[in-house]
Design a protein around this motif. Structure first.
Motif, mmCIF file in Angstrom:
data_model
loop_
_atom_site.group_PDB
_atom_site.id
_atom_site.type_symbol
_atom_site.label_atom_id
_atom_site.label_comp_id
_atom_site.label_asym_id
_atom_site.label_seq_id
_atom_site.Cartn_x
_atom_site.Cartn_y
_atom_site.Cartn_z
ATOM 1 N N UNK A 1 -10.079 -33.551 -35.491
ATOM 2 C CA UNK A 1 -10.533 -32.215 -35.582
ATOM 3 C C UNK A 1 -11.554 -32.027 -34.699
ATOM 4 N N UNK B 1 -27.091 -33.684 -38.260
ATOM 5 C CA UNK B 1 -25.896 -34.050 -37.904
ATOM 6 C C UNK B 1 -25.709 -33.449 -36.554
ATOM 7 N N UNK B 2 -24.870 -34.279 -35.679
ATOM 8 C CA UNK B 2 -24.652 -33.752 -34.063
ATOM 9 C C UNK B 2 -23.695 -32.670 -34.399
ATOM 10 N N UNK B 3 -23.717 -31.946 -33.399
ATOM 11 C CA UNK B 3 -22.852 -30.600 -33.359
ATOM 12 C C UNK B 3 -21.506 -30.892 -33.767
ATOM 13 N N UNK B 4 -20.729 -31.787 -33.166
ATOM 14 C CA UNK B 4 -19.230 -31.988 -33.358
ATOM 15 C C UNK B 4 -19.197 -32.274 -34.891
ATOM 16 N N UNK B 5 -20.002 -33.036 -35.632
ATOM 17 C CA UNK B 5 -19.928 -33.183 -36.926
ATOM 18 C C UNK B 5 -20.060 -31.975 -37.905
ATOM 19 N N UNK C 1 -19.260 -28.854 -36.809
ATOM 20 C CA UNK C 1 -18.089 -28.240 -36.512
ATOM 21 C C UNK C 1 -17.012 -28.609 -37.141
ATOM 22 N N UNK C 2 -16.760 -29.913 -37.220
ATOM 23 C CA UNK C 2 -15.351 -30.240 -38.038
ATOM 24 C C UNK C 2 -15.765 -30.300 -39.563
ATOM 25 N N UNK D 1 -24.595 -39.985 -33.064
ATOM 26 C CA UNK D 1 -23.453 -39.086 -33.689
ATOM 27 C C UNK D 1 -23.147 -39.065 -35.234
ATOM 28 N N UNK E 1 -19.820 -34.813 -26.992
ATOM 29 C CA UNK E 1 -19.429 -34.974 -28.280
ATOM 30 C C UNK E 1 -18.032 -35.026 -28.468
ATOM 31 N N UNK E 2 -17.302 -34.190 -27.877
ATOM 32 C CA UNK E 2 -15.844 -33.966 -28.272
ATOM 33 C C UNK E 2 -14.843 -34.273 -27.198
ATOM 34 N N UNK F 1 -28.050 -29.744 -42.593
ATOM 35 C CA UNK F 1 -27.063 -30.423 -41.567
ATOM 36 C C UNK F 1 -27.504 -30.203 -40.056
ATOM 37 N N UNK F 2 -28.117 -29.070 -39.742
ATOM 38 C CA UNK F 2 -28.524 -28.692 -38.731
ATOM 39 C C UNK F 2 -29.606 -29.609 -38.091
ATOM 40 N N UNK G 1 -28.997 -29.822 -28.934
ATOM 41 C CA UNK G 1 -28.341 -30.100 -30.061
ATOM 42 C C UNK G 1 -28.584 -31.523 -30.280
ATOM 43 N N UNK G 2 -28.689 -31.908 -31.671
ATOM 44 C CA UNK G 2 -29.061 -33.306 -32.151
ATOM 45 C C UNK G 2 -27.893 -34.086 -31.471
#
Lengths: 768, 768
Positions: free
Chosen positions: B483, A590-594, A596-597, B399, B426-427, A586-587, B72-73
């Motif tokens: 989230x 996926x983008x970081x927000x995805x 994280x959640x 994303x 992203x958030x 996933x790293x 980050x991606x």
């Protein structure tokens, strides 16, 4: 797994056949080092294909000050970059005036690389047909000397196979190098002096900004069919480059060989004004030994290391190769000889994780060094942090803490924080806990309490003060909380009440309080000295205790587990097994927000706490938490599989433990995380050692007694490891039929095996 | 407040006395612009003291690709920098061959600066004694023409006061400029051509990477006591610089004056190969007008702007100066003439917030432009986002979103995201909501529904799809959650269930669904076109509705308020009033982690929702939330005080409303946030306008009717503003005795005043 081209072998890493796409991976895997310096397995001769050039000197770094628009208060002034150092291994080779370059040869065959871990050398051989039709055989061997740790040696031999040929070797030094990770091909070195003196060449250079002075040097000897020949040497020199050119008319099947000696001397060890002179002395010494004598010494040095640290596995050559690969690289990276050095996550094999020291050292590496070296080595690693205490206090002050609260840096070269991501630098504060834990762990294993009154207690007090001030009292819950942290699972940022962080914070305070009492009772003069220095009152200690006693731990009644953090259960709880494989890792997908959640866990987090504080929990509790968290764990940190392997072994799930073992031990060899090109995962290699010794062997220290609970994976005939426990060396050999304990020295040792007391006598095998 | 050196005046910003420490602040405050370009109020003559040089061209930016180690991606390839453009205002001045430089003069007196907002010009005058003893008087005036928006003009007059003197003017163009915010004094411009042609000079230059072509130009005229003199002109030219030197022997008390015309033409408006020719035509035209005629046109242009947008306040000169300062700068920044431009948070007054467009445009600026300009201007701002829809969909795809979900960028120049902080990029996704809200707001105010079937609905669908996909179903709570977000209060990052975000997400879905129905009913051909283009099924819409209907909103039963986010009550809830003043502003005093774990609110967050969705809540609910959240609000965003001012006015707390009004209207003039040196807060200036019109005036549109609830701060005699409501201009004048409504045109207008229907007839004052 990604790759499967490394040939299984007990003692060597072997690659056969030339695959340009694997060059960068092999450059990482075949890296060599000697604790003081190290280098990727770049070819000596010119190579115009895709390559990642790297040669690194321990403790030589660069402070990158690239500022970003969203700078935050408290950020360090720079982040450290590991610096690519001047190249001394280079030997340009010409055959009838055509450059040898594996990228442009008509044909390359019989290509083989070997990293001989038993003896500590790297070799390469191949046959190549150049564009000019000359076919040659090449044999190279090189190593970085453990005995003379400023020196390396290379033997490079060329034999024309189908005709006579004029062969030219142009060994060189090149200080015109950059980093892979630079933004704009920046230069990081000022070249001060390029000199030649007979056969010897020197480049004195200084890193920009940090002003580390180094001298890179070389000298060569030439041989035709084994007989030394002095061919004329044409020198070339530019502002940052120097080479010597040796030409030899070589008959078909004759072998022209160069022995090149080179390396670095640095001003950490010598007067910066005398570096060229020192380099000359070093060279003289190395050359007078000669290649073969140096190689002989190398074999002896490695034999000494293996004698204590080897783990043998019979019946599973891949597992055997994996563990030796891990032990070998750990010893290439750090030998405990220099108290200013430490163990960088990529060692000397790449640039990533610019800094040198992470919490990896305390949480993962210390157990390995503690058990396989003299205990002074582990103590040296503890002292590294003691020597940085003042800077840790300054670091905490930058973040608004006071009264001697210490926050150790996330990444450091010299005690200063040198990383700047707010969610890591400011919030991954659990690292402070690992530093205190290492003190506890050292004392538990060695029984050397002297470190605590002498040095450790000051560290413990600084850390306890930090946790005390960092906690927030929540009126709402009538508890102390730790808000806004990143736990060991870095796939969660700025979370509240990370269970691991809260647990280790409470533990740190209690451990500091306990040791204040112990030092007061048993080391009164140290107590007085420390109290005068750091000054604390009873009221302050009562304040600490209040925080420790009233710490909040998120808990799920439904699942009967501690929660990794507040709100964990609100996530979409799809297990890794049910996650589409195309989304992994996933790293990278996926983008970081995805990330994280999601519920996905990068590495042991709650389970890291269950590993470190195992004695506080029942096996049933461990099992419940393991069953809850492991299914969400993607193990995308190299530090993840080892802890899970140990816990699976404890839970008698040997198949799973074995899978995790392979994943940790062959993480790089099989490139599980698709990134071995960037370098190896050195610190997690200590975790591999732990997964055998603590996992399969079940080694612990309980109430001053060394204990074991040996298990063995299916398919293994035996495995065997040694542990230096309080200056007694015990060898443990586990087979499907039982375990044999053997002890060196004159004294008996009482151990516990599966809870039963066993006395091991010198020169007697004890079978259980 | 920080500074108090600006002299209160109804129509001008005035500084008297030379204070080197205020130069950078004044350079910001006295900035001039004309929608197409703008510049800080740098001195024309050389100044060796501390200064921040800046001249900016609308839409000309640079993509900075500085990479950081923790990339980050999904990060954009670059973040945009506003670019400092070639300097054309420079005039080096020599008196008897000594450079005039206020930093080195023996004496500076009678220094005065004036920014005349009524007429749109900047002047400066002073007397100075040079090191050579010559005392001179200097008078300058300059402006950027609204009529010819590629041109500016400067009049610079020098009079020797104590002796005859040789005066040299050296007007120049300089393309050798850098940015203040550059890492390594990087150059961002390639100079292509430096030419001179009689009195005209040109520098054609291209931005690196983005390849915007520009031509910077100048021409001068010289006067002695008002009579044109052609003095010989010595040209100087280097690779990126050109100047003309005019010398004049000047008698004591004679005045030597230069009129310098200059500016930029850019390839957005012209063929890039003809820029020098176009520049020549522009110069010819400007010079043929001459300084005074151009100035006269300038006054007329500004008179037109003020006629519609002025707000008068009697009885409070600081308040009057504040609101005009805000209205003036908004009009300097954006005039609605170019649909590719937008309103950058710092306009043309500084470099910070490198990008051009933030959610500020939709949430703050559109109401101002909608009410004070032709409604086509607001529509143009909506179209800016419609034109970027495809890029917003691409951005969402990066994303991991699909099926046409759109995430508008946090910061953009051309529709691409150009910012890279994960917690923002992203958030901080609530920005998507503001873009949908602006469509609703535009329709509510203008009643122009045509925009929705033509363009808006596609945007609404893309945004609804985003929210639908972004929500997470929590089995635990049996609700949809959002989230890992950052709300408008950027002092919280990566939080769960930010109430504002969840609320606007739900609203966006419902508003999109409603408009799909409306377009289907009333604009069937648009419906068919759109459905073919973006394709949606009933099932998809049912999926959206399920998310909207089951959205989770964190709520405190104890306090009877919605919670800003999950866990807000766990913080240490110390109000701002009880926070040590030495700790403020916290964004300059605290590290980020401390800010994040504190309860402090940067700008309206939950209250932003109560502002935008006011009609959904009772006044009692507003009061409860205002009383709960405002005490934790530090108002460290320029966007904060205006919303609170409007809400305080609604709650009849006029004293508090007035305090917030001063804070928003004089934020920069009085430098509340200690950062005016970096530039002005342009977008929040629209909030100042709102706090009078919507706050004190209580203006709303309810059920197609314009409504008012006028209030007036203590101490004000009257205030008056105009609103262009659906092409009828209504003037509202509020005094302590009542409110007078007046309307232009031929038709009556029914309005509601304090809930009562009032009919306003043309040419009649209606007093309520």
């Amino acid at each position: 797994m990604n790759q499967d081209y490394i040939i299984p072998n007990d003692w060597s890493i072997i690659e056969e056949g030339f695959n340009p796409e694997m060059v960068k991976s092999s450059e990482s895997l075949f890296s060599i080092g000697n604790g003081a310096m190290g280098q990727r397995a770049n070819f000596e001769e010119n190579y115009t294909g895709s390559t990642f050039q790297g040669s690194y000197i321990g403790g030589v770094y660069y402070p990158d000050k690239t500022r970003v628009g969203w700078w935050k208060n408290g950020y360090p002034e720079y982040f450290a970059k590991v610096l690519n150092a001047p190249n001394w291994i280079g030997i340009n080779v010409q055959i009838n005036d055509e450059n040898l370059d594996l990228h442009t040869c008509k044909e390359v065959s019989k290509f083989k690389r070997e990293l001989n871990m038993k003896e500590g050398w790297l070799s390469r051989s191949f046959e190549a047909v150049l564009q000019n039709g000359v076919k040659i055989n090449v044999e190279t061997k090189r190593f970085l000397s453990l005995e003379l740790d400023e020196v390396g040696a290379i033997k490079y031999a060329v034999t024309p196979l189908n005709s006579d040929a004029k062969i030219t070797f142009s060994p060189y030094l090149d200080a015109g190098i950059t980093n892979e990770d630079t933004n704009w091909d920046d230069q990081f070195w000022d070249v001060l002096e390029v000199t030649q003196n007979n056969q010897q060449s020197f480049i004195k250079a200084r890193t920009m900004k940090t002003h580390f002075y180094t001298c890179t040097f070389m000298e060569s000897r030439l041989f035709l069919d084994g007989n030394e020949v002095i061919t004329g040497c044409n020198n070339e020199k530019t502002a940052n480059y120097v080479s010597c050119n040796y030409q030899q008319e070589t008959k078909k099947n004759q072998t022209f060989t160069i022995h090149k000696f080179g390396g670095y001397v640095v001003d950490r060890d010598h007067n910066k004004d005398e570096l060229v002179k020192v380099a000359k002395d070093v060279l003289d010494k190395a050359v007078s030994f000669g290649f073969y004598a140096l190689l002989e010494t190398q074999k002896q040095s490695w034999a000494q290391i293996w004698k204590m640290s080897d783990i043998t596995i019979e019946g599973d050559v891949k597992a055997q190769q994996g563990i030796r690969f891990n032990i070998f690289h750990l010893n290439q990276t750090y030998l405990g000889t220099d108290s200013t050095l430490n163990i960088g996550p990529k060692g000397f094999t790449g640039e990533k994780y610019g800094g040198s020291t992470y919490w990896d050292t305390e949480a993962y590496c210390i157990p390995f060094y503690m058990a396989t070296k003299d205990q002074s080595v582990a103590r040296k690693l503890l002292e590294y942090r003691y020597n940085h205490l003042e800077k840790a206090i300054e670091n905490a002050e930058k973040l608004g803490f006071k009264n001697g609260a210490a926050l150790y840096p996330m990444v450091t070269m010299n005690g200063e924080e040198c990383h700047n991501e707010w969610e890591i630098t400011f919030e991954e504060i659990h690292r402070n806990g690992a530093i205190a834990f290492a003190i506890f762990n050292y004392h538990r294993f060695t029984n050397d309490y002297s470190y605590i009154p002498e040095k450790g207690l000051e560290v413990l007090i600084g850390i306890a003060r930090f946790w005390h001030q960092r906690a927030t009292f929540s009126t709402n819950k009538d508890k102390f909380m730790i808000l806004g942290v990143t736990g060991p699972n870095e796939y969660e940022n700025n979370i509240n009440n990370n269970w691991y962080t809260n647990y280790i914070a409470k533990w740190c305070i209690n451990y500091a309080l306990k040791n204040i009492e112990l030092v007061k009772t048993d080391h009164i003069s140290d107590y007085i000295r420390i109290k005068e220095k750091v000054y604390f009152t009873d009221d302050e200690l009562i304040g600490w205790k209040k925080v420790a006693d009233n710490m909040y731990f998120p808990y799920s009644e439904e699942h009967n587990v501690f929660l990794q953090q507040d709100g964990f259960l609100d996530k979409e709880l799809i297990t890794v097994a049910d996650l589409d494989k195309s989304q992994r890792p996933i790293n990278q997908k996926w983008s970081w927000d995805r990330i994280l959640r999601s519920p996905y866990i990068k590495q042991a987090d709650t389970l890291q706490g269950f590993y470190m504080f195992e004695d506080d929990f029942s096996t049933e509790e461990l099992e419940r938490h393991f069953d809850f968290y492991e299914p969400f764990t993607v193990h995308e940190s190299s530090l993840s599989p080892c802890v899970h392997s140990i816990q699976a072994a404890k839970l008698d799930r040997m198949e799973q433990a074995y899978t995790f073992y392979l994943r940790t031990s062959r993480l790089d060899l099989d490139d599980y995380n698709h990134e071995v090109e960037e370098g190896l995962h050195i610190t997690s290699m200590a975790g591999t050692w732990m997964s055998i010794v603590e996992g399969f062997g079940g080694m612990r220290v309980l109430n001053n007694t060394l204990t074991f609970a040996p298990k063995i994976p299916k398919g293994w005939q035996t495995y065997s490891f040694k542990v230096n426990f309080r200056n007694q060396i015990i060898t443990v050999s586990v087979s499907q039929n039982g375990t044999v304990f053997e002890i060196d020295g004159n004294n008996e040792l009482n151990i516990l095996v599966n809870g039963e007391k066993v006395t091991v006598s010198p020169n007697n095998l004890q079978t259980v």
